[in-house]
Write a protein that holds these residues in place. Structure first.
Motif, PDB file in Angstrom:
ATOM      1  N   ALA A 107    -118.412 -68.238 -16.517  1.00  0.00           N
ATOM      2  CA  ALA A 107    -118.007 -67.167 -15.445  1.00  0.00           C
ATOM      3  C   ALA A 107    -118.343 -66.022 -16.211  1.00  0.00           C
ATOM      4  O   ALA A 107    -118.030 -65.548 -17.285  1.00  0.00           O
ATOM      5  N   GLY A 108    -118.836 -65.195 -15.508  1.00  0.00           N
ATOM      6  CA  GLY A 108    -119.186 -63.617 -15.644  1.00  0.00           C
ATOM      7  C   GLY A 108    -120.579 -63.503 -15.827  1.00  0.00           C
ATOM      8  O   GLY A 108    -121.161 -64.508 -15.986  1.00  0.00           O
ATOM      9  N   TYR A 109    -120.765 -62.236 -16.615  1.00  0.00           N
ATOM     10  CA  TYR A 109    -122.174 -62.047 -16.639  1.00  0.00           C
ATOM     11  C   TYR A 109    -122.409 -61.720 -18.268  1.00  0.00           C
ATOM     12  O   TYR A 109    -123.327 -60.871 -18.749  1.00  0.00           O
ATOM     13  N   GLU A 110    -121.726 -62.306 -19.159  1.00  0.00           N
ATOM     14  CA  GLU A 110    -121.999 -62.380 -20.577  1.00  0.00           C
ATOM     15  C   GLU A 110    -123.362 -62.986 -21.080  1.00  0.00           C
ATOM     16  O   GLU A 110    -123.813 -64.055 -20.261  1.00  0.00           O
ATOM     17  N   GLN A 111    -123.950 -62.665 -22.132  1.00  0.00           N
ATOM     18  CA  GLN A 111    -124.800 -63.319 -22.751  1.00  0.00           C
ATOM     19  C   GLN A 111    -124.491 -65.109 -23.087  1.00  0.00           C
ATOM     20  O   GLN A 111    -123.228 -65.035 -23.487  1.00  0.00           O
ATOM     21  N   HIS A 112    -125.244 -65.840 -23.255  1.00  0.00           N
ATOM     22  CA  HIS A 112    -125.104 -67.014 -23.575  1.00  0.00           C
ATOM     23  C   HIS A 112    -126.155 -67.692 -24.104  1.00  0.00           C
ATOM     24  O   HIS A 112    -127.354 -67.436 -23.885  1.00  0.00           O
ATOM     25  N   ASP A 113    -126.022 -68.867 -24.996  1.00  0.00           N
ATOM     26  CA  ASP A 113    -127.219 -69.548 -25.365  1.00  0.00           C
ATOM     27  C   ASP A 113    -127.695 -70.413 -24.382  1.00  0.00           C
ATOM     28  O   ASP A 113    -126.992 -71.160 -23.730  1.00  0.00           O
ATOM     29  N   ALA A 114    -129.067 -70.760 -24.205  1.00  0.00           N
ATOM     30  CA  ALA A 114    -129.746 -71.502 -23.310  1.00  0.00           C
ATOM     31  C   ALA A 114    -129.396 -72.998 -23.335  1.00  0.00           C
ATOM     32  O   ALA A 114    -128.889 -73.624 -22.665  1.00  0.00           O
ATOM     33  N   HIS A 115    -129.289 -73.406 -24.722  1.00  0.00           N
ATOM     34  CA  HIS A 115    -128.968 -74.852 -24.894  1.00  0.00           C
ATOM     35  C   HIS A 115    -127.460 -75.019 -24.681  1.00  0.00           C
ATOM     36  O   HIS A 115    -127.266 -76.090 -24.291  1.00  0.00           O
ATOM     37  N   GLU A 116    -126.401 -74.005 -24.788  1.00  0.00           N
ATOM     38  CA  GLU A 116    -125.266 -74.294 -24.371  1.00  0.00           C
ATOM     39  C   GLU A 116    -125.077 -74.407 -22.746  1.00  0.00           C
ATOM     40  O   GLU A 116    -124.283 -75.426 -22.342  1.00  0.00           O
ATOM     41  N   PHE A 117    -126.168 -73.613 -22.221  1.00  0.00           N
ATOM     42  CA  PHE A 117    -125.817 -73.778 -20.751  1.00  0.00           C
ATOM     43  C   PHE A 117    -126.627 -75.057 -20.245  1.00  0.00           C
ATOM     44  O   PHE A 117    -126.105 -75.900 -19.295  1.00  0.00           O
ATOM     45  N   LEU A 118    -127.741 -75.808 -20.917  1.00  0.00           N
ATOM     46  CA  LEU A 118    -128.172 -76.984 -20.450  1.00  0.00           C
ATOM     47  C   LEU A 118    -127.076 -78.054 -20.685  1.00  0.00           C
ATOM     48  O   LEU A 118    -127.100 -78.948 -19.976  1.00  0.00           O
ATOM     49  N   VAL A 119    -126.648 -78.008 -21.933  1.00  0.00           N
ATOM     50  CA  VAL A 119    -125.587 -79.198 -22.380  1.00  0.00           C
ATOM     51  C   VAL A 119    -124.509 -78.945 -21.136  1.00  0.00           C
ATOM     52  O   VAL A 119    -123.886 -80.038 -20.549  1.00  0.00           O
ATOM     53  N   ALA A 120    -124.057 -77.874 -20.798  1.00  0.00           N
ATOM     54  CA  ALA A 120    -122.973 -77.726 -19.676  1.00  0.00           C
ATOM     55  C   ALA A 120    -123.350 -78.242 -18.252  1.00  0.00           C
ATOM     56  O   ALA A 120    -122.811 -78.901 -17.522  1.00  0.00           O
ATOM     57  N   LEU A 121    -124.630 -78.028 -17.902  1.00  0.00           N
ATOM     58  CA  LEU A 121    -125.360 -78.179 -16.866  1.00  0.00           C
ATOM     59  C   LEU A 121    -125.545 -79.861 -16.392  1.00  0.00           C
ATOM     60  O   LEU A 121    -125.235 -80.276 -15.666  1.00  0.00           O
TER      61      LEU A 121
END
Length: 118
Positions: A103-117
């Motif tokens: 949540a929010g507009y901070e930077q994140h790692d792409a691989h963490e996003f993929l795992v969460a998705l």
């Protein structure tokens, strides 16, 4: 032309390049594309959204965000033949509802996003 189907950019919604990267990979991954383009998850008849709305309100509450529905919408938009960039604002909202970490507009790692998705 058919060769341009699926070629559609995504607007950056404020440090969301990590998300756009993963969405573009999924849109161009043949097994994922076949799943969504063959209507295996149809956002118009999604039972998950209806069950969530019913359990939260005890009846006919508003439909809740569903990441599968949002992916279905992204595939429909990317393969619509339109070439204008797409703003995945409803997808990011659904992700925020699904995973508070994003949540929010901070930077994140792409691989963490993929795992969460997934």
């Amino acid at each position: 032309p058919l060769s341009l189907l699926g070629l559609r950019g995504l607007n950056n919604l404020g440090q969301t390049c990590f998300m756009n990267c993963i969405l573009q990979i999924l849109v161009h991954c043949p097994p994922v594309a076949r799943f969504f383009l063959s209507d295996r998850h149809n956002r118009h008849v999604c039972q998950m959204r209806r069950r969530q709305a019913q359990s939260d309100s005890g009846g006919d509450g508003p439909l809740k965000p569903c990441l599968g529905c949002e992916m279905d919408a992204i595939f429909a938009a990317c393969f619509s033949g339109t070439q204008a960039p797409l703003s995945p604002h409803t997808f990011i909202h659904a992700m925020w509802c699904s995973s508070e970490h994003f949540a929010g507009y901070e930077q994140h790692d792409a691989h963490e996003f993929l795992v969460a998705l997934l």
